[in-house]
Design a protein around this motif. Structure first.
Motif, short mmCIF file in Angstrom:
data_model
loop_
_atom_site.label_atom_id
_atom_site.label_comp_id
_atom_site.label_asym_id
_atom_site.label_seq_id
_atom_site.Cartn_x
_atom_site.Cartn_y
_atom_site.Cartn_z
N LEU A 21 -33.26 18.05 5.51
CA LEU A 21 -33.36 17.52 4.16
C LEU A 21 -32.61 18.41 3.17
O LEU A 21 -31.92 17.91 2.29
CB LEU A 21 -34.83 17.37 3.75
CG LEU A 21 -35.08 16.77 2.37
CD1 LEU A 21 -34.52 15.35 2.30
CD2 LEU A 21 -36.57 16.76 2.07
N GLY A 22 -32.74 19.72 3.33
CA GLY A 22 -32.01 20.65 2.47
C GLY A 22 -30.51 20.49 2.60
O GLY A 22 -29.77 20.52 1.61
N LEU A 23 -30.04 20.29 3.84
CA LEU A 23 -28.61 20.08 4.05
C LEU A 23 -28.14 18.78 3.42
O LEU A 23 -27.04 18.70 2.87
CB LEU A 23 -28.29 20.06 5.55
CG LEU A 23 -28.29 21.40 6.25
CD1 LEU A 23 -28.14 21.21 7.76
CD2 LEU A 23 -27.15 22.26 5.72
N MET A 24 -28.98 17.75 3.51
CA MET A 24 -28.61 16.46 2.93
C MET A 24 -28.62 16.50 1.41
O MET A 24 -27.80 15.85 0.76
CB MET A 24 -29.55 15.37 3.45
CG MET A 24 -29.36 15.08 4.93
SD MET A 24 -30.61 14.00 5.64
CE MET A 24 -30.35 12.50 4.72
N GLN A 25 -29.51 17.26 0.82
CA GLN A 25 -29.61 17.34 -0.64
C GLN A 25 -28.55 18.26 -1.23
O GLN A 25 -28.18 18.12 -2.37
CB GLN A 25 -30.99 17.84 -1.06
CG GLN A 25 -32.07 16.82 -0.91
CD GLN A 25 -33.41 17.35 -1.37
OE1 GLN A 25 -33.64 18.54 -1.39
NE2 GLN A 25 -34.29 16.45 -1.72
N SER A 26 -28.08 19.20 -0.46
CA SER A 26 -27.15 20.20 -0.96
C SER A 26 -25.90 19.61 -1.59
O SER A 26 -25.57 19.96 -2.73
CB SER A 26 -26.81 21.18 0.16
OG SER A 26 -25.90 22.14 -0.30
N PRO A 27 -25.16 18.73 -0.93
CA PRO A 27 -23.96 18.19 -1.57
C PRO A 27 -24.27 17.38 -2.82
O PRO A 27 -23.53 17.44 -3.81
CB PRO A 27 -23.35 17.28 -0.50
CG PRO A 27 -23.97 17.66 0.78
CD PRO A 27 -25.28 18.28 0.45
N ALA A 86 -39.13 28.49 23.04
CA ALA A 86 -40.16 28.94 22.10
C ALA A 86 -39.57 29.39 20.76
O ALA A 86 -40.26 29.33 19.74
CB ALA A 86 -40.96 30.09 22.71
N ASN A 87 -38.32 29.81 20.76
CA ASN A 87 -37.69 30.28 19.52
C ASN A 87 -37.13 29.16 18.66
O ASN A 87 -36.70 29.41 17.53
CB ASN A 87 -36.57 31.28 19.84
CG ASN A 87 -37.13 32.60 20.33
OD1 ASN A 87 -38.25 32.98 19.97
ND2 ASN A 87 -36.38 33.28 21.16
N ILE A 88 -37.13 27.93 19.16
CA ILE A 88 -36.67 26.80 18.36
C ILE A 88 -37.71 26.55 17.27
O ILE A 88 -38.90 26.52 17.55
CB ILE A 88 -36.49 25.55 19.24
CG1 ILE A 88 -35.36 25.77 20.24
CG2 ILE A 88 -36.22 24.31 18.39
CD1 ILE A 88 -35.20 24.65 21.24
N PRO A 89 -37.26 26.35 16.04
CA PRO A 89 -38.22 26.07 14.96
C PRO A 89 -38.99 24.78 15.23
O PRO A 89 -38.52 23.90 15.95
CB PRO A 89 -37.34 25.92 13.71
CG PRO A 89 -36.04 26.55 14.06
CD PRO A 89 -35.89 26.43 15.55
N SER A 90 -40.14 24.66 14.60
CA SER A 90 -40.98 23.47 14.77
C SER A 90 -40.29 22.25 14.16
O SER A 90 -39.34 22.36 13.39
CB SER A 90 -42.34 23.67 14.13
OG SER A 90 -42.20 23.73 12.72
N LYS A 91 -40.80 21.09 14.50
CA LYS A 91 -40.22 19.84 14.02
C LYS A 91 -40.22 19.78 12.49
O LYS A 91 -39.25 19.34 11.88
CB LYS A 91 -41.03 18.67 14.60
CG LYS A 91 -40.54 17.31 14.21
CD LYS A 91 -41.39 16.23 14.84
CE LYS A 91 -40.95 14.85 14.43
NZ LYS A 91 -41.79 13.82 15.03
N GLU A 92 -41.30 20.24 11.87
CA GLU A 92 -41.41 20.21 10.41
C GLU A 92 -40.35 21.09 9.76
O GLU A 92 -39.73 20.71 8.77
CB GLU A 92 -42.81 20.65 9.96
CG GLU A 92 -43.92 19.70 10.33
CD GLU A 92 -44.36 19.82 11.78
OE1 GLU A 92 -44.10 20.86 12.42
OE2 GLU A 92 -44.94 18.85 12.30
N VAL A 93 -40.12 22.28 10.33
CA VAL A 93 -39.11 23.20 9.80
C VAL A 93 -37.72 22.59 9.95
O VAL A 93 -36.90 22.64 9.04
CB VAL A 93 -39.19 24.58 10.49
CG1 VAL A 93 -38.04 25.47 10.09
CG2 VAL A 93 -40.52 25.25 10.16
N LEU A 94 -37.45 21.99 11.11
CA LEU A 94 -36.14 21.37 11.33
C LEU A 94 -35.91 20.21 10.36
O LEU A 94 -34.80 20.03 9.85
CB LEU A 94 -36.01 20.89 12.77
CG LEU A 94 -35.88 22.00 13.82
CD1 LEU A 94 -35.92 21.40 15.21
CD2 LEU A 94 -34.60 22.77 13.61
#
Length: 178
Positions: free
Chosen positions: A139-145, A126-134
């Motif tokens: 996407l944020g990790l991919m855009q960061s570099p 239940a504590n795992i974030p939803s699919k949209e949040v993941l």
């Protein structure tokens, strides 16, 4: 009021079809919950795509026989509500969130990915974030570099060119003029 044979077969086939589509099963004891609270839980579950059912345990065992949820058949005792969801975390999240505000709903266990879950396993799921949040985090990790590289290049261009970015050498002359 007991069900006749054809009604039992209909319930079993309905639950079997739910189990065939579902990724997660969560079981919780609902003893002592008011009708109003149960209605609230069902409405919340429905809005999240979770199917909640109060079933006779023997019918539930028969319905999940041959499915990945068969491993929790021995835990199906007492007054239980069964939550099936196609989303991996939706059923666990709905039941766990409701259990936080209503101490009468007691999580008993569940199953996910062919493995039995205990109470802590359901809460962790239940504590795992939803699919949209993941997906947003990915996407944020991919855009960061890329964005860091762009900032470094912009800073270098500003330092060398006195505030104006230098034109790209490989670009056509029309693009450099524009």
């Amino acid at each position: 009021m007991s069900l006749n044979r054809s009604e039992k077969e209909a319930v079993i086939s309905d639950v079997t079809s739910l189990a065939a589509k579902a990724q997660t099963l969560v079981m919780a004891e609902y003893r002592g919950i008011t009708v109003a609270d149960m209605t609230k839980l069902r409405n919340e579950a429905r809005s999240k795509g979770v199917s909640l059912s109060v079933l006779k345990n023997t019918l539930a065992r028969r319905a999940v026989a041959g499915s990945p949820f068969e491993i929790v058949g021995d835990q199906m005792t007492g007054p239980l509500i069964y939550g099936f969801s196609e989303d991996a975390v939706a059923a666990a999240k709905v039941v766990a969130d409701f259990a936080k505000t209503n101490d009468k709903l007691v999580i008993r266990g569940g199953a996910f990915g062919g493995k039995a879950l205990d109470v802590d396993g359901v809460k962790q799921l239940a504590n795992i974030p939803s699919k949209e949040v993941l997906l947003a985090q990915l996407l944020g990790l991919m855009q960061s570099p890329i964005s860091r590289t762009a900032r470094v290049l912009a800073a270098l261009a500003e330092k060398r060119g006195g505030g104006e970015a230098a034109p790209v050498a490989d670009a056509p002359a029309e693009a450099q003029a524009a």
